[in-house]
Write a protein that holds these residues in place. Structure first.
Motif, PDB file in Angstrom:
ATOM      1  N   LEU A  54       0.831  -0.942   0.136  1.00 32.16           N
ATOM      2  CA  LEU A  54       0.268  -0.417  -0.338  1.00 32.16           C
ATOM      3  C   LEU A  54       1.315   1.344   0.011  1.00 32.16           C
ATOM      4  O   LEU A  54       1.898   1.094   0.855  1.00 32.16           O
ATOM      5  CB  LEU A  54      -0.851   0.392   0.980  1.00 32.16           C
ATOM      6  CG  LEU A  54      -2.179   1.283   1.312  1.00 32.16           C
ATOM      7  CD1 LEU A  54      -3.552   0.731   0.010  1.00 32.16           C
ATOM      8  CD2 LEU A  54      -2.814   1.089   2.540  1.00 32.16           C
ATOM      9  N   ALA A  55       0.539   1.827  -1.033  1.00 36.69           N
ATOM     10  CA  ALA A  55       0.966   3.440  -1.046  1.00 36.69           C
ATOM     11  C   ALA A  55       1.187   3.847   0.746  1.00 36.69           C
ATOM     12  O   ALA A  55      -0.067   3.862   0.649  1.00 36.69           O
ATOM     13  CB  ALA A  55       0.851   4.214  -1.942  1.00 36.69           C
ATOM     14  N   ARG A  56       1.704   5.167   0.554  1.00 38.39           N
ATOM     15  CA  ARG A  56       1.486   5.816   1.912  1.00 38.39           C
ATOM     16  C   ARG A  56       0.621   7.073   1.290  1.00 38.39           C
ATOM     17  O   ARG A  56       0.439   7.249   0.589  1.00 38.39           O
ATOM     18  CB  ARG A  56       2.312   7.255   1.848  1.00 38.39           C
ATOM     19  CG  ARG A  56       2.869   7.559   3.181  1.00 38.39           C
ATOM     20  CD  ARG A  56       4.015   9.257   3.480  1.00 38.39           C
ATOM     21  NE  ARG A  56       5.006   7.697   3.625  1.00 38.39           N
ATOM     22  CZ  ARG A  56       6.398   7.991   3.427  1.00 38.39           C
ATOM     23  NH1 ARG A  56       6.335   9.167   3.298  1.00 38.39           N
ATOM     24  NH2 ARG A  56       7.411   6.955   3.730  1.00 38.39           N
ATOM     25  N   GLY A  57      -0.845   7.122   2.766  1.00 38.99           N
ATOM     26  CA  GLY A  57      -1.685   7.748   1.691  1.00 38.99           C
ATOM     27  C   GLY A  57      -2.950   6.859   1.523  1.00 38.99           C
ATOM     28  O   GLY A  57      -4.383   7.018   1.674  1.00 38.99           O
ATOM     29  N   GLY A  58      -2.261   5.843   1.247  1.00 39.27           N
ATOM     30  CA  GLY A  58      -3.643   4.462   1.324  1.00 39.27           C
ATOM     31  C   GLY A  58      -4.387   4.712  -0.571  1.00 39.27           C
ATOM     32  O   GLY A  58      -5.603   4.087  -0.746  1.00 39.27           O
ATOM     33  N   GLU A  59      -3.225   5.774  -1.319  1.00 41.37           N
ATOM     34  CA  GLU A  59      -4.983   5.835  -2.662  1.00 41.37           C
ATOM     35  C   GLU A  59      -4.531   5.008  -3.399  1.00 41.37           C
ATOM     36  O   GLU A  59      -4.778   4.695  -4.512  1.00 41.37           O
ATOM     37  CB  GLU A  59      -4.986   6.868  -2.669  1.00 41.37           C
ATOM     38  CG  GLU A  59      -5.618   8.052  -1.656  1.00 41.37           C
ATOM     39  CD  GLU A  59      -6.918   8.276  -2.534  1.00 41.37           C
ATOM     40  OE1 GLU A  59      -7.751   7.586  -2.864  1.00 41.37           O
ATOM     41  OE2 GLU A  59      -7.627   7.849  -0.476  1.00 41.37           O
ATOM     42  N   TRP A  84       6.444   5.236  -7.585  1.00 42.97           N
ATOM     43  CA  TRP A  84       6.208   5.498  -5.808  1.00 42.97           C
ATOM     44  C   TRP A  84       6.612   4.236  -4.940  1.00 42.97           C
ATOM     45  O   TRP A  84       6.293   4.346  -4.264  1.00 42.97           O
ATOM     46  CB  TRP A  84       4.784   6.196  -5.860  1.00 42.97           C
ATOM     47  CG  TRP A  84       3.997   4.809  -5.598  1.00 42.97           C
ATOM     48  CD1 TRP A  84       2.793   4.920  -7.306  1.00 42.97           C
ATOM     49  CD2 TRP A  84       3.202   3.669  -4.276  1.00 42.97           C
ATOM     50  NE1 TRP A  84       1.704   3.702  -7.061  1.00 42.97           N
ATOM     51  CE2 TRP A  84       1.910   2.757  -5.428  1.00 42.97           C
ATOM     52  CE3 TRP A  84       3.997   2.930  -4.441  1.00 42.97           C
ATOM     53  CZ2 TRP A  84       1.561   1.857  -5.272  1.00 42.97           C
ATOM     54  CZ3 TRP A  84       2.437   1.968  -3.493  1.00 42.97           C
ATOM     55  CH2 TRP A  84       2.661   1.397  -4.578  1.00 42.97           C
ATOM     56  N   ARG A 115      -2.189   1.476  -4.205  1.00 40.99           N
ATOM     57  CA  ARG A 115      -1.057  -0.289  -4.281  1.00 40.99           C
ATOM     58  C   ARG A 115      -1.312  -0.884  -5.659  1.00 40.99           C
ATOM     59  O   ARG A 115      -1.631  -1.033  -6.959  1.00 40.99           O
ATOM     60  CB  ARG A 115      -2.697  -0.958  -3.015  1.00 40.99           C
ATOM     61  CG  ARG A 115      -3.501  -1.533  -4.437  1.00 40.99           C
ATOM     62  CD  ARG A 115      -4.802  -2.686  -3.416  1.00 40.99           C
ATOM     63  NE  ARG A 115      -5.737  -3.432  -3.953  1.00 40.99           N
ATOM     64  CZ  ARG A 115      -6.060  -3.749  -3.703  1.00 40.99           C
ATOM     65  NH1 ARG A 115      -6.721  -4.785  -2.343  1.00 40.99           N
ATOM     66  NH2 ARG A 115      -7.139  -4.440  -4.290  1.00 40.99           N
TER      67      ARG A 115
END
Length: 84
Positions: free
Chosen positions: A11-16, A81, A18
Motif C-alpha cells: 500500500l502506498a503512503r496515503g492509501g490511495e 511511488w 497499491r
C-alpha cells in the motif's frame, strides 16, 4: 474455476494506490498497480456525502517472471511511488 493467487499487496503512503503481486494460472508471476476510486457516477458526486470506493487497475506489469521476488523487483523499477 481456479483464479490467480494474490501473494503480496504493498500500500502506498496515503492509501490511495497499491501494488498487487500475484501468481497467474500458468504459474508465472506479475504485478498490477491499482488506484482507489470512488464508486459512483461523476454527476451524482454532488448529491452523495458518503460513498464506497473500489480498486481500479492503473497499470499491469508487462513482464512475466519465474518468481515472486523477480516480479517485485520489476515493479520497484517501474512504479514511481515504490521505493527501490
Amino acid at each position: 474455476m481456479r483464479e490467480s493467487t494474490i501473494l503480496k499487496t504493498i500500500l502506498a503512503r496515503g492509501g490511495e494506490r497499491r501494488l498487487v503481486i500475484y501468481q497467474r494460472l500458468d504459474g508465472l508471476f506479475t504485478y498490477e498497480e491499482e488506484a482507489l476510486m470512488p464508486h459512483y457516477e461523476p454527476e451524482l458526486a454532488k448529491m452523495l456525502d458518503d460513498y464506497s470506493k473500489y480498486w481500479v487497475p492503473v497499470s499491469s506489469g508487462l513482464t512475466l517472471c519465474d518468481s515472486e521476488s523477480k516480479a517485485e523487483r520489476e515493479a520497484r523499477g517501474s512504479v514511481s511511488w515504490l521505493p527501490e
